[in-house]
Motif scaffolding. Structure first.
Motif, PDB file in Angstrom:
ATOM      1  N   ILE A 441     -28.405-117.380  26.840  1.00 24.82           N
ATOM      2  CA  ILE A 441     -29.676-116.830  27.334  1.00 24.82           C
ATOM      3  C   ILE A 441     -30.806-117.826  27.086  1.00 24.82           C
ATOM      4  CG2 ILE A 441     -31.344-114.930  27.098  1.00 24.82           C
ATOM      5  CD1 ILE A 441     -28.958-113.158  26.195  1.00 24.82           C
ATOM      6  N   GLU A 442     -30.697-118.558  26.001  1.00 21.00           N
ATOM      7  CA  GLU A 442     -31.721-119.548  25.661  1.00 21.00           C
ATOM      8  C   GLU A 442     -31.629-120.791  26.556  1.00 21.00           C
ATOM      9  OE1 GLU A 442     -31.282-120.593  21.517  1.00 21.00           O
ATOM     10  OE2 GLU A 442     -32.645-122.297  21.757  1.00 21.00           O
ATOM     11  N   THR A 443     -30.398-121.150  26.915  1.00 21.42           N
ATOM     12  CA  THR A 443     -30.177-122.401  27.656  1.00 21.42           C
ATOM     13  C   THR A 443     -30.480-122.264  29.153  1.00 21.42           C
ATOM     14  OG1 THR A 443     -28.433-122.959  26.061  1.00 21.42           O
ATOM     15  CG2 THR A 443     -28.472-124.232  28.111  1.00 21.42           C
ATOM     16  N   ILE A 444     -30.116-121.127  29.729  1.00 17.71           N
ATOM     17  CA  ILE A 444     -30.225-120.954  31.183  1.00 17.71           C
ATOM     18  C   ILE A 444     -31.648-121.203  31.733  1.00 17.71           C
ATOM     19  CG2 ILE A 444     -30.026-119.230  33.052  1.00 17.71           C
ATOM     20  CD1 ILE A 444     -27.495-118.189  31.378  1.00 17.71           C
ATOM     21  N   PRO A 445     -32.697-120.681  31.063  1.00 17.13           N
ATOM     22  CA  PRO A 445     -34.041-120.957  31.599  1.00 17.13           C
ATOM     23  C   PRO A 445     -34.351-122.451  31.697  1.00 17.13           C
ATOM     24  CG  PRO A 445     -34.148-119.160  30.030  1.00 17.13           C
ATOM     25  CD  PRO A 445     -32.757-119.736  29.928  1.00 17.13           C
ATOM     26  N   TYR A 446     -33.808-123.242  30.764  1.00 17.02           N
ATOM     27  CA  TYR A 446     -34.038-124.693  30.837  1.00 17.02           C
ATOM     28  C   TYR A 446     -33.360-125.287  32.065  1.00 17.02           C
ATOM     29  CZ  TYR A 446     -36.236-124.684  26.262  1.00 17.02           C
ATOM     30  OH  TYR A 446     -37.092-124.452  25.234  1.00 17.02           O
ATOM     31  N   PHE A 447     -32.202-124.731  32.424  1.00 15.26           N
ATOM     32  CA  PHE A 447     -31.576-125.220  33.656  1.00 15.26           C
ATOM     33  C   PHE A 447     -32.534-125.021  34.829  1.00 15.26           C
ATOM     34  CE2 PHE A 447     -29.510-124.553  37.687  1.00 15.26           C
ATOM     35  CZ  PHE A 447     -28.732-125.696  37.794  1.00 15.26           C
TER      36      PHE A 447
END
Ligand code: BES
Ligand code: MN
Ligand code: MN
Length: 453
Positions: A441-447
């Motif tokens: 959940i933390e990583t996806i927004p950075y994508f």
């Protein structure tokens, strides 16, 4: 991006509770007893999309289980990310090997135990929650479309048609999928390929009825004995597959490519210890990483016939059956391999037996690019949240629909998976680490952020 972190921190517990609720729905696509539960799960996914901030979400009926589609268009000038996942799960059996109910999720040692925890409810739900984080903090960097299907575990047979009839609706710049694994939290990785699949069922018939194995035994062919011989002959002593033409289209990797794959961290002793095997086994001349990533395989998935009840019954059976799957690599073609298998296996019929081969589903192998903007965005997102560059790997599993995204929609895919190989997907005690769920959940927004840049 502090707003993301703060929102996630604040809503962490609810994000987990919501996933547990989803895991309580036994959305087993293969078993028609669960048809209503599958439909109920689709409704729950639709509601989750709307609650998270989608403008629209709908349950789209198919000839099989429904597809859930939702979207939020922020600005047509922005890039569009199409998220794909599946809300259906594999059957839970054998039930007696589970330490808690497959549809009564429990958290033990920081891991969520339930059927679908990793494959794929826990993973696709990260996208709905990451989307919520971005939507509620007004930080959406891309338009988002989400297509979560209910038939992946049974071959996605109605999704191709859905793609064909919704080409405009599904217009996007990239497909983003979390339905694969990474090496470990210490060694984050991105799968850059998946194997294809050809799946068949074989039936060997001997005498027209079950016989007394004393009265007739030795006088006619026993179809189980014969089937075992036929299956054994499908591999040679080097564990090469003997079907004529099977390797013709297999892409051989260069020495440099093979070296790069084998440079990934892999501990053979740990692997053996985890599986409680005294040795590994596979095609001669290839490492375990290669055998499970870039080489094709043939495996019996099930074999039956004769008497398997309690005690002993002396019987010479009339029929024997097996389900056989082959994992394929570029540039093998599923239908061609199916035809080769069928022809070869029918020719293996021994005197006194007849052989029937029935194809099931298949799917094409894929490789995803590592040089494009999307892979770079995924790599940078991982680097941001794990503090390490991801290692590109080749996955052994199959997601047949990925090849169709390219063929029908002209779209490339990024496989941003957060599962672990020992998450027991398709097995008893499937699990997903709570830490991986939150990390996703933390990583996806950075994508989304890096892809939009
Ligand atoms: N998510 C898996 C595929 C997978 C798992 C890919 C782990 C890479 C790493 C998917 O749900 C699956 O199980 N696919 C099936 C094929 C399908 C046609 C039933 C498979 O690989 O057996
Ligand atoms: Mn899956
Ligand atoms: Mn699966």
């Amino acid at each position: 991006m502090e707003a993301w972190k703060a929102y996630l921190e604040e809503h962490k517990d609810r994000f987990l509770e919501e996933l547990l609720d989803l895991l309580r729905i036994p959305s087993v696509s293969a078993d028609s007893t669960y048809k209503e539960d599958v439909a109920r799960c689709a409704e729950a996914v639709k509601k989750a999309m709307l609650d998270a901030g989608c403008d629209t979400a709908e349950v789209c009926p198919t000839d099989g289980h429904p597809i859930v589609y939702g979207e939020k268009m922020v600005d047509p000038a922005l890039p569009t990310v199409l998220v794909y996942g599946h809300y259906d799960v594999q059957p839970a059996d054998p039930l007696d090997l589970w330490t808690s109910g497959p549809f009564e999720p429990v958290i033990k040692d920081g891991k969520i135990y339930a059927r679908g925890a990793c494959d794929d409810k826990g993973q696709f739900y990260m996208h709905i929650k990451a989307f919520e984080v971005m939507a509620k903090t007004n930080t959406l960097q891309c338009n988002v479309k989400m297509m979560i299907e209910g038939e992946e575990e049974v071959g996605s047979s109605n999704l191709g048609k859905f793609l064909e009839t919704h080409v405009d609706k599904l217009k996007a710049d990239i497909v983003l999928v979390s339905d694969t694994s990474m090496i470990s939290m210490e060694h984050p990785s991105i799968e850059t390929g998946l194997r294809g699949l050809a799946y068949l069922e074989v039936e060997v018939t001997g005498p027209n009825r079950d016989l007394h194995s004393g009265v007739y035994g030795g006088g006619v062919a026993n179809p189980i004995n014969e089937l075992c011989k036929m299956i054994a002959s499908l591999h040679d002593e080097n564990k090469h597959i003997t079907i004529p033409g099977f390797y013709d289209k297999v892409q051989e990797l260069t020495d440099a490519e093979r070296k790069a794959l084998n440079d990934a961290p892999f501990d053979l002793d740990e692997y053996k210890q985890d599986l409680k095997v005294n040795d590994v086994a596979g095609e001669k001349g290839y490492s375990t990483i290669e055998r499970t990533g870039i080489r094709p395989t043939l495996d019996v998935n099930g074999i039956w016939g004769g008497y398997i009840g309690e005690g002993a019954k002396t019987v010479l059976p009339s029929k024997a059956y097996a389900k056989i799957s082959m994992r394929l690599v570029p540039n093998q073609v599923s239908d061609e391999i199916t035809a080769m298998f069928q022809k070869h296996f029918e020719n293996l019929a021994t005197p006194g037996t007849t052989v029937k081969v029935t194809p099931h589903h298949g799917g094409e192998p894929v490789v995803t690019p590592t040089d494009g903007k999307a892979y770079q965005a995924a790599a940078k997102a991982i680097q941001t949240t794990f503090g390490k560059d991801p290692i590109p790997t080749r996955g052994g599993g199959s997601i047949p629909i990925i090849a169709l995204f390219e063929r029908i929609l002209g779209l490339k895919t990024v496989l941003l998976g957060f599962g672990l190989d020992n998450d027991n997907i398709h097995s008893p005690n499937e699990k997903y680490d709570v830490a991986n769920y939150y990390k996703g959940i933390e990583t996806i927004p950075y994508f989304h952020k890096y892809f939009a840049e």
